[in-house]
Scaffold this active site. Structure first.
Site, PDB file in Angstrom:
ATOM      1  N   SER A 137       0.838  -1.204   0.000  1.00 19.98           N
ATOM      2  CA  SER A 137       0.000   0.000   0.000  1.00 19.98           C
ATOM      3  C   SER A 137       0.875   1.257   0.000  1.00 19.98           C
ATOM      4  CB  SER A 137      -0.937   0.002   1.205  1.00 19.98           C
ATOM      5  OG  SER A 137      -0.213  -0.182   2.405  1.00 19.98           O
ATOM      6  N   LYS A 149       4.521 -11.780   2.899  1.00 20.27           N
ATOM      7  CA  LYS A 149       3.086 -11.911   2.602  1.00 20.27           C
ATOM      8  C   LYS A 149       2.862 -11.970   1.094  1.00 20.27           C
ATOM      9  CE  LYS A 149      -0.133  -8.584   3.644  1.00 20.27           C
ATOM     10  NZ  LYS A 149      -0.748  -8.282   2.335  1.00 20.27           N
ATOM     11  N   GLU A 199      -9.120  -9.669   3.703  1.00 22.64           N
ATOM     12  CA  GLU A 199      -9.466  -8.269   3.453  1.00 22.64           C
ATOM     13  C   GLU A 199     -10.837  -8.147   2.800  1.00 22.64           C
ATOM     14  OE1 GLU A 199      -6.430  -5.879   1.575  1.00 22.64           O
ATOM     15  OE2 GLU A 199      -7.861  -4.295   1.079  1.00 22.64           O
TER      16      GLU A 199
HETATM   17  N1  LIG Z   1      -4.728   3.914   2.277  1.00 24.47           N
HETATM   18  C1  LIG Z   1      -5.011   2.647   1.936  1.00 24.47           C
HETATM   19  N2  LIG Z   1      -5.782   1.898   2.750  1.00 24.47           N
HETATM   20  C2  LIG Z   1      -6.079   0.612   2.422  1.00 24.47           C
HETATM   21  O1  LIG Z   1      -6.791  -0.059   3.225  1.00 24.47           O
HETATM   22  C3  LIG Z   1      -5.548   0.077   1.222  1.00 24.47           C
HETATM   23  C4  LIG Z   1      -4.730   0.906   0.415  1.00 24.47           C
HETATM   24  N3  LIG Z   1      -4.505   2.172   0.783  1.00 24.47           N
HETATM   25  N4  LIG Z   1      -4.193   0.450  -0.734  1.00 24.47           N
HETATM   26  C5  LIG Z   1      -4.269  -0.955  -1.055  1.00 24.47           C
HETATM   27  C6  LIG Z   1      -5.551  -1.499  -0.622  1.00 24.47           C
HETATM   28  C7  LIG Z   1      -6.778  -0.979  -1.353  1.00 24.47           C
HETATM   29  N5  LIG Z   1      -7.791  -1.104  -0.336  1.00 24.47           N
HETATM   30  C8  LIG Z   1      -9.136  -0.731  -0.436  1.00 24.47           C
HETATM   31  C9  LIG Z   1      -9.508   0.391  -1.155  1.00 24.47           C
HETATM   32  C10 LIG Z   1     -10.844   0.765  -1.223  1.00 24.47           C
HETATM   33  C11 LIG Z   1     -11.813   0.027  -0.589  1.00 24.47           C
HETATM   34  C12 LIG Z   1     -13.243   0.439  -0.661  1.00 24.47           C
HETATM   35  O2  LIG Z   1     -13.561   1.498  -1.145  1.00 24.47           O
HETATM   36  N6  LIG Z   1     -14.162  -0.385  -0.160  1.00 24.47           N
HETATM   37  C13 LIG Z   1     -15.597  -0.110  -0.141  1.00 24.47           C
HETATM   38  C14 LIG Z   1     -16.320  -1.414  -0.428  1.00 24.47           C
HETATM   39  C15 LIG Z   1     -17.181  -1.323  -1.637  1.00 24.47           C
HETATM   40  C16 LIG Z   1     -18.092  -2.531  -1.720  1.00 24.47           C
HETATM   41  O3  LIG Z   1     -19.105  -2.532  -0.971  1.00 24.47           O
HETATM   42  O4  LIG Z   1     -17.804  -3.477  -2.468  1.00 24.47           O
HETATM   43  C17 LIG Z   1     -16.035   0.371   1.245  1.00 24.47           C
HETATM   44  O5  LIG Z   1     -17.139   0.884   1.363  1.00 24.47           O
HETATM   45  O6  LIG Z   1     -15.250   0.237   2.212  1.00 24.47           O
HETATM   46  C18 LIG Z   1     -11.433  -1.111   0.126  1.00 24.47           C
HETATM   47  C19 LIG Z   1     -10.098  -1.477   0.199  1.00 24.47           C
HETATM   48  C20 LIG Z   1      -7.224  -1.612   0.874  1.00 24.47           C
HETATM   49  N7  LIG Z   1      -5.839  -1.225   0.788  1.00 24.47           N
HETATM   50  C1  LIG Z   2      -4.034  -3.559   3.603  1.00 32.64           C
HETATM   51  C2  LIG Z   2      -2.913  -4.497   3.965  1.00 32.64           C
HETATM   52  C3  LIG Z   2      -3.418  -5.823   4.422  1.00 32.64           C
HETATM   53  C4  LIG Z   2      -1.896  -4.603   2.867  1.00 32.64           C
HETATM   54  O1  LIG Z   2      -1.718  -5.616   2.228  1.00 32.64           O
HETATM   55  C5  LIG Z   2      -1.095  -3.407   2.557  1.00 32.64           C
HETATM   56  O2  LIG Z   2      -1.128  -2.431   3.321  1.00 32.64           O
HETATM   57  O3  LIG Z   2      -0.392  -3.454   1.541  1.00 32.64           O
HETATM   58 MG   LIG Z   3      -0.510  -5.269   0.509  1.00 41.56          MG
END
Ligand SMILES: Nc1nc(=O)c2c([nH]1)NC[C@@H]1CN(c3ccc(C(=O)N[C@@H](CCC(=O)O)C(=O)O)cc3)CN21
Ligand SMILES: CC(C)C(=O)C(=O)O
Ligand SMILES: [Mg+2]
Length: 266
Positions: A44, A110, A179
């Protein structure tokens, strides 16, 4: 010092544990003081440090650089480092790139994926490298998924994820990350495997919790995912110290007070 056996004991005793992403020395030191149980040098960093719109551009050299910076400044936590996009597509790449991250200071590497990783996971274990398998929303596959969406909602997808979890645990994975999966599925997976399961957007029933550090300090532009909580700013809009935010996260996860229903998916 936290080791894999510490986390295994936590699981056995029902003690909830923490993980935070960390990419540099100063924050690693604060997490040391706050006694965060485990640290993830997450890919990330491609998004929060490098400004890319996905984790795809991150290289092994990037991961090794940040892993070394963190490892030098933290004694307490178990240190997990992400193998970045397509750095473990062949067994040979997985071995060589895991060596690089372990020699940079990681205790665990990982990888994202399911049962297809079994051969890699068992080979690494035999060579002395414990692995953590990341299931559910696997961000390195964003171009396959077509976005960051909750995974494992359909009955067949849930069954497949449970199978993947059992298969990689059987192959010798040391940890799992789940996740963005429904809380009930995360609970079923956590009960089905003997190894510790770390959740993000996976409800309160996993053994551990992980958040991206910047997110839990309220540093996020754009839409904030449901599973994120700002531990820096309290209800009265007063800010505590960054180390205080890490301590609060550690306390609330241990006490089973985070995550709450509003942070999970059904
Ligand atoms: N700053 C950051 N935080 C993270 O948790 C993260 C990153 N970057 N980069 C890599 C991935 C990308 N991630 C993400 C990014 C967006 C959502 C998101 O918008 N989720 C929606 C779900 C939508 C649905 O219902 O399908 C939500 O509402 O949380 C989730 C994980 C988790 N990881
Ligand atoms: C969101 C976590 C699990 C991750 O893989 C990351 O930060 O890259
Ligand atoms: Mg990662």
């Amino acid at each position: 010092m936290t080791t894999l056996s510490t986390l295994n004991n936590f699981k056995k005793n029902g003690t909830k544990f923490t993980c935070l992403t960390c990419y540099d020395a100063m924050f690693a030191r604060m997490m040391d003081n706050a006694e965060i149980d485990s640290i993830l040098i997450g890919d990330s960093l491609g998004m929060v440090v490098q400004g890319h719109s996905s984790t795809v551009p991150v290289t092994v050299a990037d991961m090794a650089y940040h892993t070394a910076n963190v490892a030098r400044s933290n004694q307490h936590a178990l240190i997990i480092a992400d193998l970045p996009f397509m750095s473990y597509s062949t067994l040979e790449d997985a071995i060589n790139n895991s060596r690089t991250l372990m020699q940079a200071g990681a205790h665990v590497v990982k990888l994202e994926g399911g049962a297809a990783l079994c051969n890699i996971v068992s080979t690494l274990a035999k060579a002395g490298t414990p692995s953590c398998v990341h299931l559910g929303l696997t961000p390195q596959s964003v171009n396959v998924f077509g976005g960051y969406k909750v995974q494992g909602r359909a009955e067949d997808a849930a069954a497949l994820l449970l199978q993947d979890a059992k298969a990689v645990a059987e192959a010798g994975a040391a940890l799992l990350v789940l996740e963005c999966v429904p809380a009930a599925l995360a609970k079923a997976v956590t009960e089905a495997v003997a190894i510790p399961v770390i959740g993000i957007g996976a409800g309160a029933d996993t053994d551990g919790q992980v958040l991206v550090m910047h997110d839990m300090l309220g540093l996020r532009h754009g839409r904030v995912p449901r599973f994120v909580h700002d531990f820096l700013t309290d209800d009265n809009n007063r800010e505590r110290s960054i180390e205080g935010a890490f301590r609060l996260y550690q306390e609330q996860v241990r006490a089973g007070e985070f995550p709450r229903a509003e942070h999970q998916f059904d």
